[in-house]
Write an enzyme that holds these catalytic residues in place. Structure first.
Site, PDB file in Angstrom:
ATOM      1  N   ASP A 103       4.265  -5.186   9.556  1.00 45.28           N
ATOM      2  CA  ASP A 103       4.141  -6.352   8.682  1.00 45.28           C
ATOM      3  C   ASP A 103       5.328  -6.413   7.716  1.00 45.28           C
ATOM      4  O   ASP A 103       5.905  -7.477   7.488  1.00 45.28           O
ATOM      5  CB  ASP A 103       2.833  -6.277   7.894  1.00 45.28           C
ATOM      6  CG  ASP A 103       1.629  -6.032   8.798  1.00 45.28           C
ATOM      7  OD1 ASP A 103       1.383  -6.863   9.681  1.00 45.28           O
ATOM      8  OD2 ASP A 103       0.957  -4.999   8.650  1.00 45.28           O
ATOM      9  N   HIS A 160      -4.430  -4.447   6.518  1.00 45.34           N
ATOM     10  CA  HIS A 160      -3.705  -4.929   7.699  1.00 45.34           C
ATOM     11  C   HIS A 160      -4.595  -5.967   8.393  1.00 45.34           C
ATOM     12  O   HIS A 160      -5.236  -5.704   9.405  1.00 45.34           O
ATOM     13  CB  HIS A 160      -3.396  -3.755   8.624  1.00 45.34           C
ATOM     14  CG  HIS A 160      -2.680  -4.169   9.872  1.00 45.34           C
ATOM     15  ND1 HIS A 160      -1.381  -4.586   9.873  1.00 45.34           N
ATOM     16  CD2 HIS A 160      -3.092  -4.235  11.157  1.00 45.34           C
ATOM     17  CE1 HIS A 160      -1.020  -4.889  11.108  1.00 45.34           C
ATOM     18  NE2 HIS A 160      -2.045  -4.694  11.901  1.00 45.34           N
TER      19      HIS A 160
END
Lengths: 438, 438
Positions: free
Chosen positions: A250, A278
């Site tokens: 990410d 996440h």
């Protein structure tokens, strides 16, 4: 030497009785041996294949026919090539054990070859790869081990494959937990949390029992934050600080998107934090991130884009990749795992930081205790990290962090039966799985 | 700036008209631009996507609306970030173009990330990846490019994807030709030779027209020896010596099998030659190979195993892997490609050598001229190589080399129409495809 009797009845495992003459030569097939016969505690349903690529013709100081009392040497591994005797390896560090779960999967298929090549731990760090799979993936694990053999990596001194975490994690210095069950049709996130939580509870217990006392654990299998929490809760003898949930992909994607928007090369973007879970509640932080050393908001004047499009672009990347490429982003995930490990074993560049999902106890940001939350970290390169103190917040950032925090607290309540926190109560309002992930 | 008119009608390509304002910002999508409009020679059915990860916000010394006369700068690539202006890249070498065909396939999916990471060409060698795919694989190529972006490799300064070798191979310093059509059901080897030969004839012509005059070409797509021959015959302006057919995976597997049999670590095996064709007629040479500096036959006393089992073990490895792993050995093939490149850009260790399928003209072994044959090579690390002179032969070795030589001469007759040698006459007696390959 009757080692076959306790082998698993799985169709993917084979029982083999090895004679001492067979033990003194390593055949081209992986050699099968079961260690359970040599251990005092019986656990059901386990089978291990031990494959070493560095056997020597004659055993060293070992009598395979009388393995009693050899607590660190079983069967074919007693024939392990003696690293210390190697002239050219004198400048090498001590061999480390790196355990990888989900080892037959696509992410591992990229990662293992990076680990073995020396790209991750350096050209003077010999490693032993301990690969954890399942009965279903067992033959694939053998294939992976064969390909590792054929790659002739000088630093890769041992490969072991198995389905019992109590064996595979033994003395592990790193445990990279990639394997997780994908979500089945119609399965709610709560169901996924439960089914994977049980796996990570078991693996936490195994790490607690047999891994190095300072093992670093990186959880990749989803939902990775809560899996990491479950894992650390089941491993009370390992510092909670040693557990990480991967949010580095990410972070990397966020850096790339900011670079593309600003028209700079991606190495100009620094101080990128992914906050939180996440999941789609994660917060890529454009308030603290910098481009060419300047605050992002001074470089990218399009604040509407930052607030309304940037996060979505980061989060949708995996879904777009599945559309284009037909499968999930195994290669770039493996790269981000390498980045995450390197960030812990290399000093963080002055003034910069990296993101990792870590245990919140003692955090300076006022985030709830006792969850695993992605936050900005710095490392001296010793495998440890400190949370970064000089972070600024505004209402927009705080509000979004609070949402991810609330989600992780809800996930925690969902898995209370797995963390020792009592009876689970599951009330997850929406599906926050990232597109392209399972 | 009407660049869309000549775009391929393929459903996988899109025609896009870019305004100058669009050109001055790089969106998160790959930007589409067709270079053909700017080139004098028209070729049908081509489409190129240019994707650069290093655009800057404003064009440098370029007017996108008037691209005439910019022979080395088109559209979005005119916005390429200026490497020379980068303080931290001052110690870097000059950017090189590395072209890869079959770029959407599994071998490339491993290889490209190794190339981009610096593992192959070193930490001071920036590279541009030029990816050749097909219309069918075009979206997958985009996915690969996106994953490369997300990996934030500092050395990867440019990614370009396309389906026209005349564009993708431009100024290539290395061309790694991995793509080839798999054999369809019921297709004879002759049919495979023809269908792939046409691809490699076209790619040879393209290399001849646009690649660096000293481009090094490594053919991986099967049947790789004869594909390499066709390729070099169609590229008369490039030294024939620059063309290689990959036999390094065979060499690596042979070393591993000898090591396993001898009970030594694989780094103890040296001087391993694979002679001949990358097929079942290939000859892993245990007469010249050494273990711990001694002839293999002095270390492995089981000469029956060497003569009767060793070669088969090397050749069957790929088939066994497919059985175990369910797919072909992409990861270890990519490793062997890295090994093959490194062997040409690193001085060969004193007394050792490596195998590569190279052009036979002038070879000291009496092997027929004008074919591509795997032979022992040494390199000073300059990209070039010399054939090794001090090789011993016995009748057994010579007889087997002759068989592979005869096969390659037969394959050559099969593709005479593609090499400019007249009318093809195809008479291949048996299927010699290696198990596990297509």
């Amino acid at each position: 030497m009757a080692v076959a009797a306790e082998l698993s009845p799985s169709s993917h495992t084979k029982s083999t009785r090895l004679s001492s003459s067979q033990l003194s030569l390593c055949s081209t097939h992986l050699s099968y041996l079961h260690r359970r016969a040599l251990r005092p505690v019986a656990r059901p349903r386990n089978a291990t294949i031990s494959c070493s690529v560095n056997q020597i013709q004659a055993p060293i100081a070992v009598q395979p026919e009388d393995p009693k009392g050899k607590s660190d040497c079983y069967g074919i591994f007693c024939l392990t090539y003696d690293l210390k005797a190697e002239e050219e390896t004198k400048s090498w560090k001590k061999l480390i054990n790196v355990a990888v779960s989900g080892a037959a999967g696509m992410i591992s298929n990229h990662l293992l070859f990076k680990l073995a090549s020396g790209e991750v731990f350096g050209p003077d760090q010999p490693i032993a790869l301990k690969l954890l799979g399942s009965e279903r993936s067992f033959q694939a694990l053998e294939g992976v081990a064969m390909e590792l053999e054929d790659s002739l990596f000088p630093l890769l001194r041992e490969v072991k494959i198995g389905i019992d975490p109590y064996e595979v994690f033994e003395d592990a210095k790193w445990a990279l937990l990639i394997g997780a069950k994908p979500r089945g049709p119609g399965m709610e996130r709560a169901g996924l949390l439960d089914i994977n939580g049980q796996i990570f509870a078991e693996q936490g217990k195994a790490l607690n029992a047999v891994a190095s006392r300072n093992v670093k654990v990186l959880v990749v299998g989803n939902p990775c934050n809560t899996n990491a929490l479950i894992c650390l809760k089941n491993a009370p003898n390992i510092p909670a600080k040693n557990f990480h949930a991967l949010t580095r992909l990410d972070e990397n994607r966020a850096k790339c998107q900011l670079a593309l928007k600003a028209g700079v090369f991606y190495d100009k973007v620094s101080n990128m934090t992914i906050w939180g879970n996440h999941s789609t509640t994660q917060v890529p932080d454009f308030l603290n991130a910098k481009i060419n050393g300047l605050p992002v908001k001074e470089v990218i004047k399009d604040h509407k884009w930052l607030e309304e499009e940037f996060t979505e672009k980061v989060q949708k990347r995996g879904g777009v990749l599945i559309q284009k490429w037909g499968r999930s982003s195994a290669a770039s995930t493996a790269v981000s795992i390498v980045d995450a490990i390197k960030s812990l074993i290399t000093p963080t560049p002055e003034g910069d930081w990296f993101s990792s999902g870590v245990y919140t106890n003692g955090n300076p940001y006022g985030i709830a205790q006792d969850i695993v939350f992605s936050m900005p970290c710095r490392s001296k390169g010793d495998g440890d990290y400190e949370l970064v103190k000089d972070i600024i917040f505004d209402d927009y950032l705080l509000k979004r962090i609070a949402k991810s925090e609330a989600e992780l607290l809800a996930e925690k309540r969902c898995v209370a039966h797995l963390t020792g926190d009592g009876v689970a109560f599951c009330d997850l309002p929406e599906d926050t799985m990232l597109p392209g992930e399972m």
